[in-house]
Design an enzyme around this catalytic site. Structure first.
Site, short mmCIF file in Angstrom:
data_model
loop_
_atom_site.label_atom_id
_atom_site.label_comp_id
_atom_site.label_asym_id
_atom_site.label_seq_id
_atom_site.Cartn_x
_atom_site.Cartn_y
_atom_site.Cartn_z
N ASN A 9 -23.30 -37.39 32.02
CA ASN A 9 -24.45 -38.03 32.03
C ASN A 9 -25.16 -38.91 33.06
O ASN A 9 -25.37 -39.67 33.52
CB ASN A 9 -25.46 -38.87 30.54
CG ASN A 9 -26.80 -38.37 30.90
OD1 ASN A 9 -27.50 -37.60 31.27
ND2 ASN A 9 -27.59 -39.09 29.51
N GLU A 35 -22.38 -32.15 33.62
CA GLU A 35 -23.14 -33.83 33.81
C GLU A 35 -23.60 -34.73 35.26
O GLU A 35 -23.98 -35.54 34.87
CB GLU A 35 -24.57 -34.15 33.38
CG GLU A 35 -25.66 -33.32 32.40
CD GLU A 35 -26.29 -33.66 31.81
OE1 GLU A 35 -28.16 -34.17 32.36
OE2 GLU A 35 -25.96 -34.04 31.06
N ASP A 148 -19.83 -29.51 27.56
CA ASP A 148 -20.93 -29.50 26.94
C ASP A 148 -21.35 -27.67 26.71
O ASP A 148 -21.88 -27.39 27.51
CB ASP A 148 -22.36 -30.29 27.15
CG ASP A 148 -23.23 -30.49 26.66
OD1 ASP A 148 -23.72 -30.03 25.56
OD2 ASP A 148 -23.98 -31.33 26.87
N ASN A 150 -23.98 -27.28 24.42
CA ASN A 150 -25.21 -27.96 24.05
C ASN A 150 -25.58 -27.39 22.43
O ASN A 150 -26.94 -26.66 22.10
CB ASN A 150 -26.94 -27.27 25.29
CG ASN A 150 -26.61 -28.55 25.44
OD1 ASN A 150 -27.04 -29.29 25.20
ND2 ASN A 150 -26.27 -28.03 27.30
N HIS A 246 -22.65 -38.87 25.09
CA HIS A 246 -22.06 -38.22 24.77
C HIS A 246 -20.83 -38.69 24.23
O HIS A 246 -19.95 -39.50 25.63
CB HIS A 246 -21.62 -36.84 25.65
CG HIS A 246 -22.37 -35.91 26.13
ND1 HIS A 246 -22.61 -34.61 25.21
CD2 HIS A 246 -24.23 -35.98 26.12
CE1 HIS A 246 -23.44 -34.00 25.45
NE2 HIS A 246 -24.11 -34.77 26.18
#
Length: 257
Positions: A9, A35, A148, A150, A246
């Protein structure tokens, strides 16, 4: 062989929270990041290409958005960036390191949570990537696709299953897609090979004390070809310190690069 997957992130934000100091102690062979939210030219190689790794980044064209990276202790035979289609490649969503008979990838599937349009966009992406995964499985290679995704797979993978079934990431059609990936196409959820427990999550909302109360979702995976299923030795989700919303997913394999 230890492989770590982590949605950071924002790699610069994770660095400020101690991610790279933690990584030094992990004895990882391959690290897959999602990310990253940075252009490589913005990053100091001394920090963001940590030794002893060979480090490779695949950035989104849009600054501060998406992006993936992969760090390899052993230099790979080759690096593949992107899959040759716009949504995946312009947003920096796939990078793959090839070794002898084994490919390890860092993958970031779009989120559809911000709007119905984004959710439909995600579903189209899922249809497209499923065809890519079918083709990969036909090759004479083994794959570990970290990232990820999602999407939760089953009720066990999310704290509040009933109330989230209309929310992107937990809709029946997305979970049916995961069923198809595992049951029809034949990939394996490496974490579930060795850990069948409930309440094992990798992402928590920043709202409502979700992290403190472990109200989470398991949406980060190592998805592997079936030839590797008996190589999975141990899996853990690191939650002692927080580098993003995460948690890193760490899996050890009975393999050598």
């Amino acid at each position: 062989m230890r492989v770590i997957s982590a949605n950071v992130n924002g790699i610069r934000a994770a660095q400020k929270k101690g991610f790279f100091e933690w990584l030094k102690r992990q004895r990882a062979d391959v690290v897959c990041l999602q990310e990253t939210k940075a252009q490589f030219h913005q990053l100091d190689p001394e920090i963001f290409c940590p030794k002893p790794f060979h480090c490779y980044y695949f950035d989104a064209e849009k600054k501060g958005y998406s992006g993936v990276a992969i760090y390899c202790r052993n230099e790979p035979d080759q690096i593949l960036t992107g899959l040759g289609w716009d949504h995946c490649d312009t947003e920096g969503r796939y990078i793959q390191a090839d070794f002898d008979g084994l490919s390890i990838a860092s993958f970031y599937l779009p989120s559809g949570s911000s709007s119905e349009e984004r959710h439909q966009n995600k579903l189209r992406f899922m249809d497209k990537i499923l065809e890519e995964l079918r083709m990969m499985k036909r090759k004479r290679r083994e794959y570990i696709i970290c990232g990820d995704w999602n999407t939760v797979h089953k009720e066990i993978d999310i704290k509040n299953f009933r109330s989230n079934q209309k929310n992107s990431g937990c809709t029946p059609e997305e979970r049916a897609w995961m069923d198809k990936l595992f049951d029809q196409v034949g990939y394996v959820d490496a974490f579930r090979v060795v850990d069948q427990r409930d309440n094992q999550y990798t992402w928590w909302s920043n709202r409502g004390n979700a992290r403190a109360n472990n109200v989470g979702w398991r949406i980060d995976y190592h998805i592997i070809t079936p030839g590797l299923a008996d190589k999975v030795q141990k899996a853990s989700i690191y939650k002692d310190k927080w580098f993003s919303d995460h948690a890193p997913l760490i899996i050890d394999y009975d393999l050598e690069l």
